[in-house]
Design a protein around this motif. Structure first.
Motif, mmCIF file in Angstrom:
data_model
loop_
_atom_site.group_PDB
_atom_site.id
_atom_site.type_symbol
_atom_site.label_atom_id
_atom_site.label_comp_id
_atom_site.label_asym_id
_atom_site.label_seq_id
_atom_site.Cartn_x
_atom_site.Cartn_y
_atom_site.Cartn_z
ATOM 1 N N HIS A 1 23.646 76.956 24.922
ATOM 2 C CA HIS A 1 24.355 76.380 25.579
ATOM 3 C C HIS A 1 25.929 76.690 25.322
ATOM 4 N N GLY A 2 26.002 77.008 24.229
ATOM 5 C CA GLY A 2 27.258 77.336 23.672
ATOM 6 C C GLY A 2 27.711 78.791 24.329
ATOM 7 N N SER A 3 26.815 79.679 24.703
ATOM 8 C CA SER A 3 27.122 80.853 25.552
ATOM 9 C C SER A 3 27.330 80.520 26.721
ATOM 10 N N MET A 4 27.239 79.314 27.445
ATOM 11 C CA MET A 4 27.628 78.994 28.813
ATOM 12 C C MET A 4 28.825 77.981 28.733
ATOM 13 N N ASP A 5 28.936 77.274 27.461
ATOM 14 C CA ASP A 5 29.922 76.286 27.694
ATOM 15 C C ASP A 5 31.027 76.647 26.675
ATOM 16 N N GLY A 6 30.742 77.505 25.954
ATOM 17 C CA GLY A 6 32.116 77.890 24.791
ATOM 18 C C GLY A 6 31.754 77.354 23.748
ATOM 19 N N ASP B 1 14.984 73.101 27.969
ATOM 20 C CA ASP B 1 16.173 72.719 29.136
ATOM 21 C C ASP B 1 17.109 74.157 28.750
ATOM 22 N N ALA B 2 17.730 74.121 27.778
ATOM 23 C CA ALA B 2 18.698 75.262 27.374
ATOM 24 C C ALA B 2 18.102 76.571 28.115
ATOM 25 N N LEU B 3 17.126 77.006 27.722
ATOM 26 C CA LEU B 3 16.777 78.203 28.090
ATOM 27 C C LEU B 3 16.385 78.389 29.755
ATOM 28 N N ALA B 4 15.883 77.347 30.011
ATOM 29 C CA ALA B 4 16.054 77.221 31.807
ATOM 30 C C ALA B 4 17.379 77.374 32.424
ATOM 31 N N ARG B 5 18.187 76.616 31.692
ATOM 32 C CA ARG B 5 19.817 76.644 32.247
ATOM 33 C C ARG B 5 20.180 78.179 32.023
ATOM 34 N N LEU C 1 13.248 86.312 26.158
ATOM 35 C CA LEU C 1 13.592 84.691 25.959
ATOM 36 C C LEU C 1 12.393 83.519 25.937
ATOM 37 N N ALA C 2 11.482 83.914 26.955
ATOM 38 C CA ALA C 2 10.032 82.943 26.897
ATOM 39 C C ALA C 2 9.255 83.376 25.926
ATOM 40 N N GLN C 3 9.334 84.157 25.039
ATOM 41 C CA GLN C 3 8.557 84.205 23.701
ATOM 42 C C GLN C 3 9.107 83.365 22.718
ATOM 43 N N ILE C 4 10.290 83.027 22.889
ATOM 44 C CA ILE C 4 10.948 82.021 22.144
ATOM 45 C C ILE C 4 10.170 80.632 22.186
ATOM 46 N N LEU C 5 10.098 80.220 23.229
ATOM 47 C CA LEU C 5 8.975 78.927 23.673
ATOM 48 C C LEU C 5 7.595 79.056 23.213
ATOM 49 N N HIS D 1 20.503 86.035 21.524
ATOM 50 C CA HIS D 1 19.730 84.721 21.586
ATOM 51 C C HIS D 1 18.216 85.164 20.903
ATOM 52 N N ARG D 2 17.836 86.295 21.135
ATOM 53 C CA ARG D 2 16.469 86.520 20.511
ATOM 54 C C ARG D 2 16.340 87.009 19.291
#
Length: 140
Positions: A36-41, A94-98, A2-6, A124-125
């Protein structure tokens, strides 16, 4: 990872061009919103097919071959025009860190249903690779 995205976003930021309709800013905003949707719906009404075998086949296809161009899972995740690149990159960071800090349950994907944390990570990747693949670096 996921860090490679940034890292890819940072590599593209200085000089890039879009090969499709969305700008890098819109891609970053879209990726942030889906993380965020994966965490919030998500809006689950668009994909009413609840057959588990079909969901598994579609997920397997996605992991093997990527996301087909033109697939829209939730139209509300389409980013608006005029998104600021700086703001969109901050939103993605912020989304990735969250997401990395998130230890609670993850919501079902509208198309694929319930996914393990490992499957969400992979999705996500794959999703980021799909959209960032339409942004090409240019000579600065």
């Amino acid at each position: 990872s996921l860090a490679q995205i940034l890292h890819e976003v940072d590599r593209l930021r200085p000089a890039h061009r879009s090969l499709r309709r969305w700008t890098l800013a819109q891609v970053c905003r879209h990726l942030a919103d889906t993380i965020h949707g994966s965490m919030d719906g998500f809006d689950m009404t668009r994909h009413a097919d609840k057959r588990p075998w079909k969901r598994r086949v579609l997920l397997g296809f996605t992991f093997a071959f990527g996301i087909p161009e033109g697939v829209v899972v939730d139209p509300r995740l389409t980013p608006p025009d005029g998104v600021s690149l700086d703001e969109a990159v901050i939103a993605l960071r912020d989304a990735l860190a969250r997401y990395q800090r998130h230890s609670g349950p993850l919501f079902p994907h509208p198309l694929f249903g319930r996914l393990s944390r490992r499957a969400w990570n992979r999705l996500h990747r794959v999703h980021a690779a799909h959209h960032l693949g339409f942004i090409a670096p240019t000579l600065g």
